[in-house]
Design an enzyme around this catalytic site. Structure first.
Site, PDB file in Angstrom:
ATOM      1  N   LYS A 213       0.830  -1.211   0.000  1.00  0.00           N
ATOM      2  CA  LYS A 213       0.000   0.000   0.000  1.00  0.00           C
ATOM      3  C   LYS A 213       0.860   1.255   0.000  1.00  0.00           C
ATOM      4  O   LYS A 213       0.454   2.293  -0.539  1.00  0.00           O
ATOM      5  CB  LYS A 213      -0.962  -0.032   1.188  1.00  0.00           C
ATOM      6  N   CYS A 332      -8.236  -6.592   6.635  1.00  0.00           N
ATOM      7  CA  CYS A 332      -8.619  -7.594   5.632  1.00  0.00           C
ATOM      8  C   CYS A 332      -9.435  -8.675   6.343  1.00  0.00           C
ATOM      9  O   CYS A 332      -9.089  -9.852   6.337  1.00  0.00           O
ATOM     10  CB  CYS A 332      -7.409  -8.166   4.910  1.00  0.00           C
TER      11      CYS A 332
END
Length: 390
Positions: A213, A332
């Site tokens: 990310k 997640c």
């Protein structure tokens, strides 16, 4: 290798995977790699078949199986080719006994399936968590423009995302060598998009890991600004700088933190960040397509420890955000304890903060944030929420 030998090898590997799941050992992929390294007589077709057997068993069994044999007996009940491998040959397993009990099929341990259901993940959506994951890549605009890759399909809502055939060897593609593409699930790319990082901003990626990310944020910022990528895992964090160099990212700095003493090492960023991304350690229920044995490792006690860590990291992140800045909470996971409830608890502890607006082309509104899941969005499972400091 004979079909029986492949089944017996799968049983032996599954015994190792089961022991690792119970004792916090290596992941299934690592165990497979080690086994293949020690059994070099297994050819490419053997390795492929054994891997398929092992993961078929892992996906099939919700509860931790009693043994690798019990798991493979369960697979044999639905796969005649595997059943035929229980042939009693010299390198194969003994035939399945008339009263031999297979492992019990299921999506997850009962307590975890109940927790998912309570979080709004129905039986069909739970089953989708164990489907095979696609292979997605992100085009890195810092290394050029349009990328031409055979059989690549654009992913709606993501201008820089492509989906490739699952057997593509990405690292052999010329674009990979040039740093023009990165392997990254579409869901993870949507999460990076939700951060709305802009050129010139000062950003903290608080749980950066290997930096997937971080690299996506740097590209969104056109390599203009500053990103501090931190983690407490030295091995994972060390992977970021070589990846950043290949991707042409020059605005990212790494900083190793000591668990429990993070604030001391982040004092120079106090109230200084336009954006803090907290992709906190979580149960990983949204990534079972890639790591199906992870559901064997999760316990209620471990989940409680994870949610406590998430809350602590969100409170730490709040001290780094400047007035008018934003904090993005990502897991997640599809469990409300880690997503919706965690964001609401943060605002309860920090009543001066406000829920922020996420502008995403896909996702389902859920509490203060947005949820992505394999069944509805064909991505890994994520919860993402934005909070803003007045």
């Amino acid at each position: 290798m004979t079909p029986g030998a492949r089944v017996q090898s799968s049983i032996e590997i599954l015994d190792l995977v089961i022991a690792a799941a119970r004792g916090g050992g290596a992941a299934a992929d690592t165990i497979l790699a080690r086994w293949f390294g020690a059994h070099r007589f297994a050819g490419s077709k053997d390795r492929r078949a054994i891997r398929e057997h092992v993961y078929a068993a892992i996906r099939l069994c919700g509860e931790v199986p009693a043994s690798g044999r019990a798991a493979m007996v369960a697979v044999a009940a639905t796969d005649p080719a595997v059943a035929a491998g229980f042939d009693g040959s010299p390198y194969g397993p003994p035939p399945i006994g008339a009263g031999e009990a297979p492992a019990t099929p299921g999506v997850a341990p009962a307590w975890l399936a109940d927790a998912l259901a309570a979080s709004g993940i129905d039986a069909a959506a739970q089953a989708a968590l164990l489907a095979r994951a696609p292979l997605d890549i992100r085009i890195n605009r810092l290394r050029g423009g349009d990328i031409a890759i055979d059989n690549a399909v654009p992913i709606g809502g993501l201008p820089d995302a492509l989906r490739l055939p699952s057997d593509t060897n990405v690292e052999q593609l010329p674009a990979f060598a040039l740093g023009a593409i990165e392997v990254q699930d579409a869901g993870s790319q949507f999460v990076a998009l939700a951060c709305a990082a802009m050129p010139g901003e000062r950003v903290v990626d608080l749980c950066a890991g290997a930096g997937g990310k971080t690299l996506a944020l740097a590209a969104a910022m056109a390599n203009d600004g500053a990103i501090l990528a931190t983690d407490t895992d030295r091995t994972r964090l060390q992977r970021l700088l070589p990846r950043a160099e290949r991707a042409g990212v020059t605005i990212a700095e790494t900083r190793l933190l000591n668990p429990g003493r993070e604030a001391e090492l982040l004092e120079d960023w106090h109230s200084a960040a336009d954006l803090v991304l907290v992709d906190a350690p979580c149960s990983g229920t949204g990534t079972w397509r890639r790591n199906p044995e992870a559901r064997w490792r999760l316990t209620p006690d471990r989940l409680a420890r994870l949610t406590a860590t998430q809350a602590r990291l969100l409170d730490l992140a709040a001290t780094l955000v400047r007035p008018g800045g934003r904090l993005v909470h990502v897991v997640c996971s599809l469990l409300d304890a880690e997503g919706r409830d965690q964001a609401e608890a943060f605002l309860a502890r920090h009543p001066e903060w406000r829920g922020g607006q996420l502008n995403l082309p896909v996702g389902t509104a859920h509490g203060l944030g947005i949820r992505l899941d394999p069944a509805h969005h064909d991505t890994d499972g994520f919860f993402v929420a934005m909070m803003t400091r007045p």
